[in-house]
Design a protein around this motif. Structure first.
Motif, PDB file in Angstrom:
ATOM      1  N   GLN A  78       0.818  -1.219   0.000  1.00  0.00           N
ATOM      2  CA  GLN A  78       0.000   0.000   0.000  1.00  0.00           C
ATOM      3  C   GLN A  78       0.854   1.273   0.000  1.00  0.00           C
ATOM      4  O   GLN A  78       0.532   2.225  -0.687  1.00  0.00           O
ATOM      5  CB  GLN A  78      -0.892   0.064   1.254  1.00  0.00           C
ATOM      6  CG  GLN A  78      -2.106  -0.812   1.187  1.00  0.00           C
ATOM      7  CD  GLN A  78      -2.038  -1.941   2.207  1.00  0.00           C
ATOM      8  OE1 GLN A  78      -1.290  -2.897   2.002  1.00  0.00           O
ATOM      9  NE2 GLN A  78      -2.787  -1.848   3.279  1.00  0.00           N
TER      10      GLN A  78
ATOM     11  N   GLY B 199      -6.454  -4.937  -2.462  1.00  0.00           N
ATOM     12  CA  GLY B 199      -6.046  -3.922  -1.477  1.00  0.00           C
ATOM     13  C   GLY B 199      -5.271  -2.783  -2.127  1.00  0.00           C
ATOM     14  O   GLY B 199      -5.496  -1.603  -1.823  1.00  0.00           O
TER      15      GLY B 199
ATOM     16  N   ILE C 212      -7.709  -0.582  -4.029  1.00  0.00           N
ATOM     17  CA  ILE C 212      -8.396   0.335  -3.105  1.00  0.00           C
ATOM     18  C   ILE C 212      -7.466   1.497  -2.741  1.00  0.00           C
ATOM     19  O   ILE C 212      -7.872   2.660  -2.714  1.00  0.00           O
ATOM     20  CB  ILE C 212      -8.838  -0.407  -1.822  1.00  0.00           C
ATOM     21  CG1 ILE C 212      -9.923  -1.439  -2.132  1.00  0.00           C
ATOM     22  CG2 ILE C 212      -9.325   0.582  -0.765  1.00  0.00           C
ATOM     23  CD1 ILE C 212     -10.319  -2.300  -0.936  1.00  0.00           C
TER      24      ILE C 212
ATOM     25  N   PHE D 269     -17.085  -3.533  -3.578  1.00  0.00           N
ATOM     26  CA  PHE D 269     -16.550  -2.364  -2.854  1.00  0.00           C
ATOM     27  C   PHE D 269     -17.105  -1.049  -3.389  1.00  0.00           C
ATOM     28  O   PHE D 269     -17.425  -0.141  -2.618  1.00  0.00           O
ATOM     29  CB  PHE D 269     -15.022  -2.368  -2.975  1.00  0.00           C
ATOM     30  CG  PHE D 269     -14.350  -1.157  -2.402  1.00  0.00           C
ATOM     31  CD1 PHE D 269     -14.193  -1.022  -1.033  1.00  0.00           C
ATOM     32  CD2 PHE D 269     -13.874  -0.152  -3.231  1.00  0.00           C
ATOM     33  CE1 PHE D 269     -13.561   0.099  -0.499  1.00  0.00           C
ATOM     34  CE2 PHE D 269     -13.242   0.976  -2.707  1.00  0.00           C
ATOM     35  CZ  PHE D 269     -13.083   1.103  -1.338  1.00  0.00           C
TER      36      PHE D 269
ATOM     37  N   SER E 219     -16.616  -5.095  13.157  1.00  0.00           N
ATOM     38  CA  SER E 219     -17.273  -4.339  12.082  1.00  0.00           C
ATOM     39  C   SER E 219     -18.744  -4.076  12.380  1.00  0.00           C
ATOM     40  O   SER E 219     -19.393  -3.291  11.687  1.00  0.00           O
ATOM     41  CB  SER E 219     -17.134  -5.105  10.763  1.00  0.00           C
ATOM     42  OG  SER E 219     -17.682  -6.413  10.902  1.00  0.00           O
TER      43      SER E 219
ATOM     44  N   TYR F 133     -12.218  -2.710   5.315  1.00  0.00           N
ATOM     45  CA  TYR F 133     -11.326  -2.226   4.257  1.00  0.00           C
ATOM     46  C   TYR F 133     -10.215  -1.398   4.912  1.00  0.00           C
ATOM     47  O   TYR F 133     -10.297  -1.094   6.116  1.00  0.00           O
ATOM     48  CB  TYR F 133     -12.111  -1.376   3.258  1.00  0.00           C
ATOM     49  CG  TYR F 133     -13.190  -2.147   2.531  1.00  0.00           C
ATOM     50  CD1 TYR F 133     -12.857  -3.056   1.536  1.00  0.00           C
ATOM     51  CD2 TYR F 133     -14.531  -1.976   2.838  1.00  0.00           C
ATOM     52  CE1 TYR F 133     -13.843  -3.781   0.868  1.00  0.00           C
ATOM     53  CE2 TYR F 133     -15.522  -2.698   2.166  1.00  0.00           C
ATOM     54  CZ  TYR F 133     -15.172  -3.598   1.184  1.00  0.00           C
ATOM     55  OH  TYR F 133     -16.147  -4.308   0.525  1.00  0.00           O
ATOM     56  N   GLN F 134      -9.212  -1.009   4.133  1.00  0.00           N
ATOM     57  CA  GLN F 134      -8.101  -0.263   4.739  1.00  0.00           C
ATOM     58  C   GLN F 134      -8.578   0.949   5.529  1.00  0.00           C
ATOM     59  O   GLN F 134      -8.072   1.245   6.595  1.00  0.00           O
ATOM     60  CB  GLN F 134      -7.116   0.239   3.675  1.00  0.00           C
ATOM     61  CG  GLN F 134      -6.176  -0.785   3.133  1.00  0.00           C
ATOM     62  CD  GLN F 134      -6.479  -1.112   1.681  1.00  0.00           C
ATOM     63  OE1 GLN F 134      -7.453  -1.802   1.389  1.00  0.00           O
ATOM     64  NE2 GLN F 134      -5.655  -0.633   0.771  1.00  0.00           N
ATOM     65  N   GLU F 135      -9.549   1.683   4.971  1.00  0.00           N
ATOM     66  CA  GLU F 135      -9.961   2.925   5.631  1.00  0.00           C
ATOM     67  C   GLU F 135     -10.610   2.649   6.986  1.00  0.00           C
ATOM     68  O   GLU F 135     -10.438   3.424   7.923  1.00  0.00           O
ATOM     69  CB  GLU F 135     -10.915   3.706   4.720  1.00  0.00           C
ATOM     70  CG  GLU F 135     -10.164   4.387   3.589  1.00  0.00           C
ATOM     71  CD  GLU F 135     -11.092   5.029   2.568  1.00  0.00           C
ATOM     72  OE1 GLU F 135     -11.968   4.314   2.039  1.00  0.00           O
ATOM     73  OE2 GLU F 135     -10.916   6.227   2.293  1.00  0.00           O
TER      74      GLU F 135
ATOM     75  N   GLN G 175     -12.232 -11.183   1.704  1.00  0.00           N
ATOM     76  CA  GLN G 175     -12.107 -10.326   0.528  1.00  0.00           C
ATOM     77  C   GLN G 175     -10.639 -10.182   0.108  1.00  0.00           C
ATOM     78  O   GLN G 175     -10.274  -9.184  -0.532  1.00  0.00           O
ATOM     79  CB  GLN G 175     -12.725  -8.954   0.816  1.00  0.00           C
ATOM     80  CG  GLN G 175     -14.211  -9.038   1.141  1.00  0.00           C
ATOM     81  CD  GLN G 175     -14.844  -7.668   1.177  1.00  0.00           C
ATOM     82  OE1 GLN G 175     -15.014  -7.015   0.160  1.00  0.00           O
ATOM     83  NE2 GLN G 175     -15.192  -7.220   2.372  1.00  0.00           N
TER      84      GLN G 175
ATOM     85  N   LEU H 217      -8.247  -9.439   1.829  1.00  0.00           N
ATOM     86  CA  LEU H 217      -7.686  -8.252   2.465  1.00  0.00           C
ATOM     87  C   LEU H 217      -7.016  -8.571   3.800  1.00  0.00           C
ATOM     88  O   LEU H 217      -6.630  -7.667   4.531  1.00  0.00           O
ATOM     89  CB  LEU H 217      -8.774  -7.185   2.657  1.00  0.00           C
ATOM     90  CG  LEU H 217      -9.318  -6.586   1.355  1.00  0.00           C
ATOM     91  CD1 LEU H 217     -10.520  -5.684   1.644  1.00  0.00           C
ATOM     92  CD2 LEU H 217      -8.253  -5.804   0.598  1.00  0.00           C
TER      93      LEU H 217
ATOM     94  N   ASN I 154      -4.964  -5.584   5.162  1.00  0.00           N
ATOM     95  CA  ASN I 154      -5.477  -4.928   6.373  1.00  0.00           C
ATOM     96  C   ASN I 154      -4.491  -5.041   7.531  1.00  0.00           C
ATOM     97  O   ASN I 154      -4.433  -4.155   8.389  1.00  0.00           O
ATOM     98  CB  ASN I 154      -6.837  -5.521   6.766  1.00  0.00           C
ATOM     99  CG  ASN I 154      -7.961  -4.984   5.892  1.00  0.00           C
ATOM    100  OD1 ASN I 154      -7.804  -3.974   5.202  1.00  0.00           O
ATOM    101  ND2 ASN I 154      -9.098  -5.665   5.905  1.00  0.00           N
TER     102      ASN I 154
END
Lengths: 317, 317
Positions: free
Chosen positions: A177, A209, A212, A244, B143, B176-178, B204, B206, B210
């Motif tokens: 990232q 990822g 995103i 997403f 979540s 998600y990352q955010e 996902q 991730l 993540n």
């Protein structure tokens, strides 16, 4: 909540074709086109436009050449707002094969190149723009480019190229990232008059990822493939990307259907996805070529040996 | 370049045990322990500590109970600096089963709970701390938690709990990352005297991304499993995490070996990883339970139908 400018380009047939010599049959490609159209995806990249003077058409499937009539054969009769894209590699396209846009079913031509070949790519992209196409330049193997050369490349694209999109391509699946953030921010800071795109490979399960991450920092053109099918580890999966993105024009369900019906059976014949040798080349920022060779050998699951082969593979200065 | 404080906890046997009723045989667990030890991984979570008054030991494998003698049987004779962790669920542990640390091969006890049960978890964690163990509280299904309740939970843990680590657990694989960034920053802003950890699920694709995101924002305790093996879609893969971390104490090669020798054959018997129904529950932020049931039915590849079942599953107010 969604960003109107975001465009999804599904390149299952183009990138996936690297795993089967571009040999998808017409029925399969029609079904993929139908699913992509029903899902509301913006673009479908259907293959490469290679010169038949350089490659013997008898030795490859139709999607290495993407003749206009071949494309018409698999798209006619299917209701669709999806635009068709083809990819060219520098030095492999015959410009006489490219008709004016008004006479072709193709909407977009993307030119793939290494940063060192950007002059050639600019000339090609401008030529395609002159013929009326939407155009993009896809900068491959970006994880291996020296910063000074990348800066110059971006500046030159901004100044000299009439393409609509410049793509960051993580050919090795080596970006994390933080490197995606750095590259997208750099591209956005230099390239002001074009959109920025991302094409991520999935060697380290970061295809989605990293896509995103690129969105967060302003990339609007996003490559993906259905069930992640593509070269080696494959790509950002289309179904996850649609899950997403919040734009109500997208519908994930036709993609779920086509995975059930076509991709699950296909995976019994063609290998792609999270396979340890592809993860290793991603971790080491190496091209997946050696891992693809390993998977076709009787040492396909000798992971430690494969990993150690890189330690001894280059002279130590 | 590396961060000294980062600790990796491999929970292959604990989380993977959810897929086979905790039935790994001693030979397999010894080989995993050997590989984790050789790789220099900080902790190995070997299973759950459940009360045999609540669960009939004849119906489950040994790693649902993790008796001290069972742990000794699989660790003795193997050179190792890896600490042993076990997990307890609130209301399922018999405190009489927990001997003082000095009499046990266990180093760390992690208490898993939903945010609503944090009072119970705090009482347990403090009890384990009193007996001399390192302790953690793992907040599941994060979540799904309302912000006001999460704020209170974090504040209470900071004030009342003597645990060493508070983990963010993405049980549904929906973050998600955010959202990871947001949660880790919130945790760090309230919890000042403990470390923050991340346990990511891979629905996902991730899990790894993540985990990297959590590292960026200050999480130092990282859960992973070998080849991603864990419940449903599994977890952040240990091999990718070691490939990313720069601490020279880690060696990826024993993990590559154990994947070749043990995980590839195991995957023919037990399903985990990127499977579309798990992706769907991740996208929809649902528990994977329904997807696990689907995969055991004759409708296992009916993805659209499964997706649509959620649209009709709840009353519309």
């Amino acid at each position: 909540m969604y960003r109107e400018q975001i465009k999804v380009l599904d390149c299952t047939i183009r990138d996936g074709g690297l795993m089967n010599n571009h040999g998808f049959d017409d029925r399969f490609v029609r079904e993929i086109f139908r699913a992509i159209s029903q899902a509301g995806i913006d673009y479908m990249e259907i293959g490469y436009k290679n010169s038949q003077k350089l490659f013997d058409a008898k030795k490859y499937g139709a999607w290495k050449f993407c003749e206009d009539d071949t494309i018409r054969r698999v798209t006619e009769g299917i209701e669709s707002k999806t635009k068709i894209s083809v990819m060219v590699d520098v030095d492999r396209v015959d410009l006489d094969d490219i008709k004016p846009k008004k006479d072709s079913p193709v909407d977009m031509i993307r030119t793939a190149c290494y940063v060192k070949d950007v002059d050639k790519a600019i000339r090609l992209a401008n030529h395609f723009a002159d013929k009326g196409y939407e155009t993009a330049v896809n900068l491959m193997a970006i994880s291996k480019v020296l910063e000074v050369e990348l800066n110059e490349c971006f500046a030159q694209l901004e100044k000299e190229c009439r393409c609509n999109v410049v793509y960051i391509v993580d050919s090795n699946g080596a970006l994390y990232q933080e490197t995606v953030e750095y590259l997208i921010k750099k591209a956005k800071s230099i390239i002001k008059t074009k959109e920025i795109g991302i094409h991520a490979h999935n060697n380290q399960q970061l295809g989605f990822g990293n896509t995103i991450e690129a969105i967060i920092h302003g990339a609007n053109y996003l490559d993906s493939t259905i069930f992640g099918m593509g070269r080696a580890a494959g790509n950002c999966p289309t179904e996850l990307l649609l899950g997403f993105l919040k734009n109500p024009k997208f519908d994930i369900r036709p993609i779920l259907d086509i995975i059930s019906k076509e991709m699950i059976p296909l995976q019994k014949e063609v290998e792609w996805g999270y396979v340890i040798p592809y993860a290793i080349t991603g971790i080491l920022d190496e091209h997946p070529k050696s891992a693809l060779e390993l998977r076709n050998s009787d040492r396909k699951d000798k992971y430690r040996e494969f990993y150690d082969s890189f330690a001894g593979s280059s002279e130590v200065e």
